[in-house]
Scaffold this motif. Sequence first.
Motif, PDB file in Angstrom:
ATOM      1  N   SER A   2      18.660   5.700  -7.756  1.00  0.00           N
ATOM      2  CA  SER A   2      18.372   6.574  -6.631  1.00  0.00           C
ATOM      3  C   SER A   2      17.330   5.925  -5.743  1.00  0.00           C
ATOM      4  O   SER A   2      16.385   5.313  -6.223  1.00  0.00           O
ATOM      5  N   GLU A   3      17.506   6.066  -4.439  1.00  0.00           N
ATOM      6  CA  GLU A   3      16.538   5.498  -3.511  1.00  0.00           C
ATOM      7  C   GLU A   3      15.447   6.527  -3.260  1.00  0.00           C
ATOM      8  O   GLU A   3      15.666   7.551  -2.616  1.00  0.00           O
ATOM      9  N   TYR A   4      14.287   6.275  -3.772  1.00  0.00           N
ATOM     10  CA  TYR A   4      13.126   7.133  -3.554  1.00  0.00           C
ATOM     11  C   TYR A   4      12.127   6.379  -2.687  1.00  0.00           C
ATOM     12  O   TYR A   4      12.077   5.148  -2.691  1.00  0.00           O
ATOM     13  N   LEU A   5      11.329   7.146  -1.963  1.00  0.00           N
ATOM     14  CA  LEU A   5      10.224   6.572  -1.200  1.00  0.00           C
ATOM     15  C   LEU A   5       8.931   6.839  -1.958  1.00  0.00           C
ATOM     16  O   LEU A   5       8.599   7.994  -2.240  1.00  0.00           O
ATOM     17  N   VAL A   6       8.226   5.771  -2.290  1.00  0.00           N
ATOM     18  CA  VAL A   6       6.982   5.872  -3.049  1.00  0.00           C
ATOM     19  C   VAL A   6       5.832   5.360  -2.194  1.00  0.00           C
ATOM     20  O   VAL A   6       5.920   4.283  -1.602  1.00  0.00           O
ATOM     21  N   HIS A   7       4.758   6.125  -2.138  1.00  0.00           N
ATOM     22  CA  HIS A   7       3.523   5.681  -1.496  1.00  0.00           C
ATOM     23  C   HIS A   7       2.539   5.269  -2.586  1.00  0.00           C
ATOM     24  O   HIS A   7       2.128   6.103  -3.398  1.00  0.00           O
ATOM     25  N   LEU A   8       2.186   4.000  -2.595  1.00  0.00           N
ATOM     26  CA  LEU A   8       1.265   3.439  -3.588  1.00  0.00           C
ATOM     27  C   LEU A   8      -0.073   3.175  -2.916  1.00  0.00           C
ATOM     28  O   LEU A   8      -0.154   2.403  -1.960  1.00  0.00           O
ATOM     29  N   VAL A   9      -1.128   3.815  -3.425  1.00  0.00           N
ATOM     30  CA  VAL A   9      -2.467   3.669  -2.854  1.00  0.00           C
ATOM     31  C   VAL A   9      -3.334   2.954  -3.889  1.00  0.00           C
ATOM     32  O   VAL A   9      -3.790   3.553  -4.866  1.00  0.00           O
ATOM     33  N   GLU A  10      -3.564   1.667  -3.662  1.00  0.00           N
ATOM     34  CA  GLU A  10      -4.283   0.813  -4.625  1.00  0.00           C
ATOM     35  C   GLU A  10      -4.962  -0.309  -3.852  1.00  0.00           C
ATOM     36  O   GLU A  10      -4.306  -1.062  -3.136  1.00  0.00           O
ATOM     37  N   ASP A  11      -6.301  -0.429  -3.991  1.00  0.00           N
ATOM     38  CA  ASP A  11      -7.041  -1.411  -3.195  1.00  0.00           C
ATOM     39  C   ASP A  11      -7.131  -2.782  -3.852  1.00  0.00           C
ATOM     40  O   ASP A  11      -7.568  -3.744  -3.221  1.00  0.00           O
ATOM     41  N   GLU A  12      -6.715  -2.908  -5.125  1.00  0.00           N
ATOM     42  CA  GLU A  12      -6.688  -4.222  -5.764  1.00  0.00           C
ATOM     43  C   GLU A  12      -5.400  -4.931  -5.335  1.00  0.00           C
ATOM     44  O   GLU A  12      -4.297  -4.548  -5.749  1.00  0.00           O
ATOM     45  N   ALA A  13      -5.543  -5.970  -4.527  1.00  0.00           N
ATOM     46  CA  ALA A  13      -4.383  -6.613  -3.914  1.00  0.00           C
ATOM     47  C   ALA A  13      -3.387  -7.137  -4.944  1.00  0.00           C
ATOM     48  O   ALA A  13      -2.173  -6.926  -4.825  1.00  0.00           O
ATOM     49  N   ASN A  14      -3.873  -7.825  -5.967  1.00  0.00           N
ATOM     50  CA  ASN A  14      -2.978  -8.395  -6.979  1.00  0.00           C
ATOM     51  C   ASN A  14      -2.206  -7.316  -7.716  1.00  0.00           C
ATOM     52  O   ASN A  14      -0.995  -7.425  -7.933  1.00  0.00           O
ATOM     53  N   LEU A  15      -2.925  -6.261  -8.097  1.00  0.00           N
ATOM     54  CA  LEU A  15      -2.272  -5.174  -8.825  1.00  0.00           C
ATOM     55  C   LEU A  15      -1.250  -4.467  -7.945  1.00  0.00           C
ATOM     56  O   LEU A  15      -0.141  -4.161  -8.400  1.00  0.00           O
ATOM     57  N   SER A  16      -1.608  -4.209  -6.700  1.00  0.00           N
ATOM     58  CA  SER A  16      -0.675  -3.510  -5.812  1.00  0.00           C
ATOM     59  C   SER A  16       0.591  -4.330  -5.587  1.00  0.00           C
ATOM     60  O   SER A  16       1.698  -3.777  -5.519  1.00  0.00           O
ATOM     61  N   GLU A  17       0.463  -5.652  -5.498  1.00  0.00           N
ATOM     62  CA  GLU A  17       1.643  -6.503  -5.315  1.00  0.00           C
ATOM     63  C   GLU A  17       2.549  -6.459  -6.540  1.00  0.00           C
ATOM     64  O   GLU A  17       3.779  -6.400  -6.423  1.00  0.00           O
ATOM     65  N   VAL A  18       1.939  -6.499  -7.716  1.00  0.00           N
ATOM     66  CA  VAL A  18       2.725  -6.451  -8.958  1.00  0.00           C
ATOM     67  C   VAL A  18       3.440  -5.110  -9.089  1.00  0.00           C
ATOM     68  O   VAL A  18       4.654  -5.059  -9.375  1.00  0.00           O
ATOM     69  N   LEU A  19       2.705  -4.017  -8.872  1.00  0.00           N
ATOM     70  CA  LEU A  19       3.310  -2.692  -8.999  1.00  0.00           C
ATOM     71  C   LEU A  19       4.409  -2.489  -7.961  1.00  0.00           C
ATOM     72  O   LEU A  19       5.452  -1.902  -8.264  1.00  0.00           O
ATOM     73  N   LYS A  20       4.170  -2.967  -6.755  1.00  0.00           N
ATOM     74  CA  LYS A  20       5.185  -2.849  -5.699  1.00  0.00           C
ATOM     75  C   LYS A  20       6.472  -3.558  -6.114  1.00  0.00           C
ATOM     76  O   LYS A  20       7.583  -3.038  -5.929  1.00  0.00           O
ATOM     77  N   ALA A  21       6.333  -4.744  -6.694  1.00  0.00           N
ATOM     78  CA  ALA A  21       7.508  -5.508  -7.120  1.00  0.00           C
ATOM     79  C   ALA A  21       8.286  -4.754  -8.201  1.00  0.00           C
ATOM     80  O   ALA A  21       9.521  -4.700  -8.166  1.00  0.00           O
ATOM     81  N   SER A  29      12.004   2.425  -2.276  1.00  0.00           N
ATOM     82  CA  SER A  29      11.235   1.919  -1.141  1.00  0.00           C
ATOM     83  C   SER A  29       9.757   2.191  -1.400  1.00  0.00           C
ATOM     84  O   SER A  29       9.393   3.286  -1.845  1.00  0.00           O
ATOM     85  N   VAL A  30       8.917   1.211  -1.137  1.00  0.00           N
ATOM     86  CA  VAL A  30       7.493   1.337  -1.456  1.00  0.00           C
ATOM     87  C   VAL A  30       6.648   1.016  -0.226  1.00  0.00           C
ATOM     88  O   VAL A  30       6.849  -0.009   0.433  1.00  0.00           O
ATOM     89  N   ARG A  31       5.716   1.905   0.067  1.00  0.00           N
ATOM     90  CA  ARG A  31       4.741   1.670   1.119  1.00  0.00           C
ATOM     91  C   ARG A  31       3.364   1.579   0.460  1.00  0.00           C
ATOM     92  O   ARG A  31       2.956   2.488  -0.254  1.00  0.00           O
ATOM     93  N   VAL A  32       2.673   0.466   0.676  1.00  0.00           N
ATOM     94  CA  VAL A  32       1.391   0.218   0.011  1.00  0.00           C
ATOM     95  C   VAL A  32       0.237   0.488   0.967  1.00  0.00           C
ATOM     96  O   VAL A  32       0.265   0.083   2.131  1.00  0.00           O
ATOM     97  N   PHE A  33      -0.780   1.178   0.453  1.00  0.00           N
ATOM     98  CA  PHE A  33      -2.022   1.418   1.186  1.00  0.00           C
ATOM     99  C   PHE A  33      -3.177   0.864   0.362  1.00  0.00           C
ATOM    100  O   PHE A  33      -3.271   1.133  -0.839  1.00  0.00           O
ATOM    101  N   THR A  34      -4.050   0.095   0.983  1.00  0.00           N
ATOM    102  CA  THR A  34      -5.213  -0.449   0.279  1.00  0.00           C
ATOM    103  C   THR A  34      -6.501   0.233   0.719  1.00  0.00           C
ATOM    104  O   THR A  34      -7.577  -0.116   0.243  1.00  0.00           O
ATOM    105  N   ASP A  35      -6.394   1.203   1.616  1.00  0.00           N
ATOM    106  CA  ASP A  35      -7.561   1.910   2.141  1.00  0.00           C
ATOM    107  C   ASP A  35      -7.264   3.403   2.161  1.00  0.00           C
ATOM    108  O   ASP A  35      -6.204   3.832   2.624  1.00  0.00           O
ATOM    109  N   GLY A  36      -8.212   4.193   1.650  1.00  0.00           N
ATOM    110  CA  GLY A  36      -8.003   5.634   1.572  1.00  0.00           C
ATOM    111  C   GLY A  36      -7.845   6.301   2.924  1.00  0.00           C
ATOM    112  O   GLY A  36      -7.083   7.263   3.067  1.00  0.00           O
ATOM    113  N   ASN A  37      -8.553   5.813   3.932  1.00  0.00           N
ATOM    114  CA  ASN A  37      -8.461   6.422   5.253  1.00  0.00           C
ATOM    115  C   ASN A  37      -7.074   6.234   5.862  1.00  0.00           C
ATOM    116  O   ASN A  37      -6.538   7.133   6.516  1.00  0.00           O
ATOM    117  N   VAL A  38      -6.502   5.049   5.661  1.00  0.00           N
ATOM    118  CA  VAL A  38      -5.154   4.790   6.181  1.00  0.00           C
ATOM    119  C   VAL A  38      -4.130   5.650   5.455  1.00  0.00           C
ATOM    120  O   VAL A  38      -3.212   6.213   6.061  1.00  0.00           O
TER     121      VAL A  38
END
Length: 227
Positions: A2-21, A29-38
């Motif tokens: 199933s195609e789901y849209l996931v918003h991942l909010v994680e400021d550790e760049a390496n971890l966010s890249e791994v989780l996104k993959a 579909s994954v949208r990554v945010f590294t800043d809480g305000n964004v």
Amino acid sequence: MSEYLVHLVEDEANLSEVLKAYLEKEGWSVRVFTDGNVAQEAISEQQPHLWILDIMLPGTDGYQLLKQIKEKGDTPVIFISARDQDLDRVLGLEMGSDDYLAKPFLPQELIIRAKKLLNRVYGSSSQEQRKIEINHYVIDPVGRTVIDQENNDEAVDLTTKEMDLILLLTGDIGKAFSRERIIEHVWGENYFGSERAVDDVVRRVRKKMPRIHLETLYGYGYRVLSS
């Protein structure tokens, strides 16, 4: 898949890249945010199917994001944190998070948790689920809606947990479900809290759907009867 849209909010760049993959490998579909305000700005936009929130973030922290997400709707949220595990878990669940993972964790564990949560909330696309009609309510497990035929076909406004409860109980009319089984289905296996949460959700469902015969089995749990 199933195609789901996931918003991942994680400021550790390496971890966010791994989780996104790993998330994208599931066809999501994954949208990554590294800043809480964004991430906060994105809450007012189109809602994803799932938020995965770190607690400690630059700008707005995960607690504030969770509060605003739940004020806007009932999109499921998984909290991840490297801080005080017990405290964060309790606070997160009290504020409405649906699951919690303590760092460090294996990406595969997050995928397993996310799959179970998404299937519980949105249903498995591989299963054909029919509408349930009971006491002039029409319950749609796929669309996760309840229509009140006696009230001009108005939609009954249920939260995610209220919908999970009514789908469980009306999916097998007359079957008794223990509080433990209800907690496992509605809150997940890792729920940390009182069984009174079940009674609170039952009370709200009874108020919103007064014609549903939702019977209490004292000392055990609940069941829905056909009339």
